[in-house]
Scaffold this motif. Structure first.
Motif, PDB file in Angstrom:
ATOM      1  N   LEU A 314       0.815  -1.214   0.000  1.00 24.37           N
ATOM      2  CA  LEU A 314       0.000   0.000   0.000  1.00 24.37           C
ATOM      3  C   LEU A 314       0.853   1.270   0.000  1.00 24.37           C
ATOM      4  O   LEU A 314       0.327   2.373  -0.125  1.00 24.37           O
ATOM      5  N   LEU A 315       2.176   1.100   0.119  1.00 23.42           N
ATOM      6  CA  LEU A 315       3.068   2.248   0.201  1.00 23.42           C
ATOM      7  C   LEU A 315       3.982   2.308  -1.016  1.00 23.42           C
ATOM      8  O   LEU A 315       4.312   1.277  -1.617  1.00 23.42           O
ATOM      9  N   SER A 316       4.395   3.511  -1.365  1.00 16.89           N
ATOM     10  CA  SER A 316       5.398   3.659  -2.415  1.00 16.89           C
ATOM     11  C   SER A 316       6.748   3.244  -1.857  1.00 16.89           C
ATOM     12  O   SER A 316       6.937   3.176  -0.632  1.00 16.89           O
ATOM     13  N   ASP A 317       7.706   2.971  -2.742  1.00 16.28           N
ATOM     14  CA  ASP A 317       9.048   2.580  -2.301  1.00 16.28           C
ATOM     15  C   ASP A 317       9.665   3.658  -1.419  1.00 16.28           C
ATOM     16  O   ASP A 317      10.347   3.360  -0.428  1.00 16.28           O
ATOM     17  N   GLU A 318       9.415   4.908  -1.757  1.00 17.55           N
ATOM     18  CA  GLU A 318       9.973   6.023  -0.984  1.00 17.55           C
ATOM     19  C   GLU A 318       9.378   6.073   0.423  1.00 17.55           C
ATOM     20  O   GLU A 318      10.106   6.221   1.413  1.00 17.55           O
ATOM     21  N   GLU A 319       8.043   5.921   0.499  1.00 12.10           N
ATOM     22  CA  GLU A 319       7.388   5.935   1.812  1.00 12.10           C
ATOM     23  C   GLU A 319       7.868   4.764   2.669  1.00 12.10           C
ATOM     24  O   GLU A 319       8.121   4.916   3.876  1.00 12.10           O
ATOM     25  N   LEU A 320       8.000   3.610   2.032  1.00 13.55           N
ATOM     26  CA  LEU A 320       8.441   2.416   2.744  1.00 13.55           C
ATOM     27  C   LEU A 320       9.843   2.604   3.302  1.00 13.55           C
ATOM     28  O   LEU A 320      10.118   2.264   4.463  1.00 13.55           O
ATOM     29  N   GLN A 321      10.734   3.155   2.489  1.00 13.49           N
ATOM     30  CA  GLN A 321      12.103   3.360   2.913  1.00 13.49           C
ATOM     31  C   GLN A 321      12.187   4.350   4.076  1.00 13.49           C
ATOM     32  O   GLN A 321      12.942   4.144   5.038  1.00 13.49           O
ATOM     33  N   GLU A 322      11.394   5.408   4.011  1.00 16.85           N
ATOM     34  CA  GLU A 322      11.397   6.409   5.081  1.00 16.85           C
ATOM     35  C   GLU A 322      10.949   5.800   6.408  1.00 16.85           C
ATOM     36  O   GLU A 322      11.548   6.039   7.459  1.00 16.85           O
ATOM     37  N   LYS A 323       9.888   4.995   6.354  1.00 18.34           N
ATOM     38  CA  LYS A 323       9.397   4.366   7.575  1.00 18.34           C
ATOM     39  C   LYS A 323      10.381   3.329   8.109  1.00 18.34           C
ATOM     40  O   LYS A 323      10.566   3.194   9.330  1.00 18.34           O
ATOM     41  N   MET A 324      10.998   2.594   7.197  1.00 14.46           N
ATOM     42  CA  MET A 324      11.980   1.587   7.603  1.00 14.46           C
ATOM     43  C   MET A 324      13.124   2.216   8.387  1.00 14.46           C
ATOM     44  O   MET A 324      13.606   1.661   9.382  1.00 14.46           O
ATOM     45  N   GLU A 325      13.582   3.376   7.935  1.00 16.77           N
ATOM     46  CA  GLU A 325      14.687   4.045   8.614  1.00 16.77           C
ATOM     47  C   GLU A 325      14.299   4.471  10.027  1.00 16.77           C
ATOM     48  O   GLU A 325      15.097   4.390  10.957  1.00 16.77           O
ATOM     49  N   VAL A 326      13.058   4.897  10.198  1.00 19.41           N
ATOM     50  CA  VAL A 326      12.608   5.377  11.504  1.00 19.41           C
ATOM     51  C   VAL A 326      12.431   4.238  12.508  1.00 19.41           C
ATOM     52  O   VAL A 326      12.626   4.425  13.717  1.00 19.41           O
ATOM     53  N   ILE A 327      12.065   3.048  12.040  1.00 22.85           N
ATOM     54  CA  ILE A 327      11.781   1.934  12.956  1.00 22.85           C
ATOM     55  C   ILE A 327      12.880   0.877  12.971  1.00 22.85           C
ATOM     56  O   ILE A 327      12.719  -0.177  13.590  1.00 22.85           O
ATOM     57  N   SER A 328      13.998   1.157  12.335  1.00 26.34           N
ATOM     58  CA  SER A 328      15.047   0.130  12.178  1.00 26.34           C
ATOM     59  C   SER A 328      15.563  -0.404  13.511  1.00 26.34           C
ATOM     60  O   SER A 328      15.928  -1.577  13.611  1.00 26.34           O
ATOM     61  N   ASP A 329      15.582   0.426  14.542  1.00 26.11           N
ATOM     62  CA  ASP A 329      16.083  -0.033  15.842  1.00 26.11           C
ATOM     63  C   ASP A 329      15.106  -0.972  16.540  1.00 26.11           C
ATOM     64  O   ASP A 329      15.499  -1.786  17.377  1.00 26.11           O
ATOM     65  N   LEU A 330      13.831  -0.877  16.178  1.00 23.83           N
ATOM     66  CA  LEU A 330      12.800  -1.716  16.802  1.00 23.83           C
ATOM     67  C   LEU A 330      12.428  -2.925  15.949  1.00 23.83           C
ATOM     68  O   LEU A 330      11.765  -3.851  16.439  1.00 23.83           O
ATOM     69  N   ALA A 331      12.811  -2.890  14.678  1.00 21.35           N
ATOM     70  CA  ALA A 331      12.487  -4.007  13.775  1.00 21.35           C
ATOM     71  C   ALA A 331      13.695  -4.347  12.924  1.00 21.35           C
ATOM     72  O   ALA A 331      13.707  -4.106  11.710  1.00 21.35           O
ATOM     73  N   PRO A 332      14.731  -4.919  13.530  1.00 19.42           N
ATOM     74  CA  PRO A 332      15.919  -5.295  12.753  1.00 19.42           C
ATOM     75  C   PRO A 332      15.617  -6.464  11.816  1.00 19.42           C
ATOM     76  O   PRO A 332      14.895  -7.393  12.195  1.00 19.42           O
ATOM     77  N   ALA A 333      16.134  -6.398  10.616  1.00 20.50           N
ATOM     78  CA  ALA A 333      15.966  -7.474   9.621  1.00 20.50           C
ATOM     79  C   ALA A 333      14.514  -7.913   9.461  1.00 20.50           C
ATOM     80  O   ALA A 333      14.190  -9.104   9.558  1.00 20.50           O
TER      81      ALA A 333
END
Length: 415
Positions: A314-333
């Protein structure tokens, strides 16, 4: 099933989307408690001390109760004892708030002694600061069963304190039982995967997609009394996949321990599959991830947590990447998936397989006899048979958990 009206007072400066989401969750909570929601009542206003909503709106609410023949009114906002009394007097029906609704659900769902004690403790801690108000209102209006609390004497507050001390003492004696749960998990001899996550994250849809079965899965909060379990085979490894419990937002602090006590099935698992709704705002995603990990806490120590980021399509690649960066510490790999379309499910299965408890390999030779054939059949059921050769004896290369390997060690050619 009682007919009920759900009520939500919104602060004028709050976000409309957040308010809508909270109201939808209240309706699901009511459904989980076996109420039928026949009406919704919303007002944007700062809290009124006497009624929570505006005095004029209480009269409107009373009219709605009468016209819909509702038996209960449930507020999303926390109510004081005085507010509950005043609203019930005007509406001529039972009134409760979100906390009491959750408490009611937990009391119905608690199956273990520890869970029941935690629910009772939460109830007492909720009532303790309100004890004097409850007794005062009881004297003002001696209707039996007001607030469902019955008739109380002036010693009510002291009785609550004594009960709290007694329950806390018993809980300390019980311990959290995590070690025995973990031992039980290993003794059962197969790998367990528990689905967890907030309601509406797509947990039930993912369950159906993984087991490839049109199973009717309840999309309901707190359904731990009847979790749905199905088998899942990945690379010849058998797993039991269990759809367990839907978390909720803004769980009252007093209920956290009681909630954790309903999650025993999750802590039996080898893997917790945490499902996250990536279509949520990123601050909500972070909050839900943080609370989920807090709920798992020490009891999940040693249990692998695999995070599946659902609704990624449901998200564009850009939106997905932005969210991934923000939650990376809570959702590794994490694994990006769409439970509805099936995108990413092969990758998710691969990750689950790689995180299963490691099995031992062994080559064995068993007699070509009725007993040997019986053992071959048993090994197909209990492990993975990589190769098999029939001759004067039956030679096999197998992979299995330690308990099985120990039983076939007398037949081992080499490990």
């Amino acid at each position: 099933m009682k007919k009920t009206i759900v009520v939500q007072r919104n602060d004028p400066d709050t976000d409309a989307a957040t308010n809508s989401r909270k109201l939808a969750e209240l309706k699901e909570l009511a459904h989980a408690a076996d109420y039928v929601v026949v009406g919704t009542f919303v007002q944007s206003i700062y809290p009124n001390r006497k009624y929570q909503i505006g005095p004029g709106k209480v009269d409107d609410l009373a009219g709605l109760v009468e016209s819909l023949d509702a038996e209960k009114v449930i507020f999303n906002n926390q109510l004081s004892m005085t507010q509950i009394y005043n609203i019930s007097e005007t509406c001529k029906c039972e009134v409760m708030d979100r906390f009491q609704l959750i408490l009611e659900i937990f009391a119905a769902r608690a199956t273990t002694r520890r869970a029941k004690l935690q629910v009772e403790l939460a109830k007492l801690r909720y009532e303790h600061p309100k004890a004097r108000s409850i007794v005062s209102l009881q004297k003002k209006d001696e209707r039996q069963g007001f607030m469902g609390l019955g008739s109380y004497e002036d010693s009510y507050e002291q009785d609550i304190k004594k009960k709290i001390v007694r329950i806390r003492t018993e809980l300390l004696q019980h311990g959290n039982g995590s070690e025995s749960l973990r031992s039980f998990r290993h003794e059962r001899g197969f790998s367990l995967v528990a689905l967890a996550g907030y309601t509406n994250a797509g947990k039930s849809t993912l369950f159906q997609s993984l087991v490839e079965e049109e199973t009717v899965v309840k999309d309901m909060l707190f359904t731990t009394l009847s979790p749905t379990t199905r088998s899942l085979m990945v690379n010849n490894r058998k797993m039991l996949l269990t759809d367990t419990v839907g978390f909720i937002e803004d769980l009252p602090h007093l209920m956290v321990d009681a909630f954790k006590s309903t999650l025993d099935e999750i802590f039996l698992a080898d893997i917790i599959l945490l499902v996250v709704d990536m279509s949520d705002p990123v601050d909500i995603i972070r909050q839900k991830l943080a609370v989920s990990h807090d709920i798992f806490g020490e009891r999940a120590d040693g249990v692998v947590i695999v995070t599946a980021l659902n609704k990624a399509d449901l998200l564009s690649d850009e939106e997905l990447q932005e969210k991934m960066e923000v939650i990376s510490d809570l959702a590794p790999a994490p694994v990006m998936i769409s439970a509805r379309s099936g995108e990413g499910l092969d990758e998710l299965k691969r990750v689950l397989y790689e995180n299963l408890p490691e099995w031992e390999h062994c080559r064995i030779s068993v007699p070509m006899s009725e007993e040997g054939i019986s053992m071959v059949s048993w090994l197909y059921d209990e492990g993975i048979v990589h190769t098999i050769e029939y001759g004067d004896a039956i030679r096999m290369e197998i992979e299995a958990r330690d308990e099985i390997i120990q039983k076939v060690k007398p037949f081992a050619m080499y490990s």
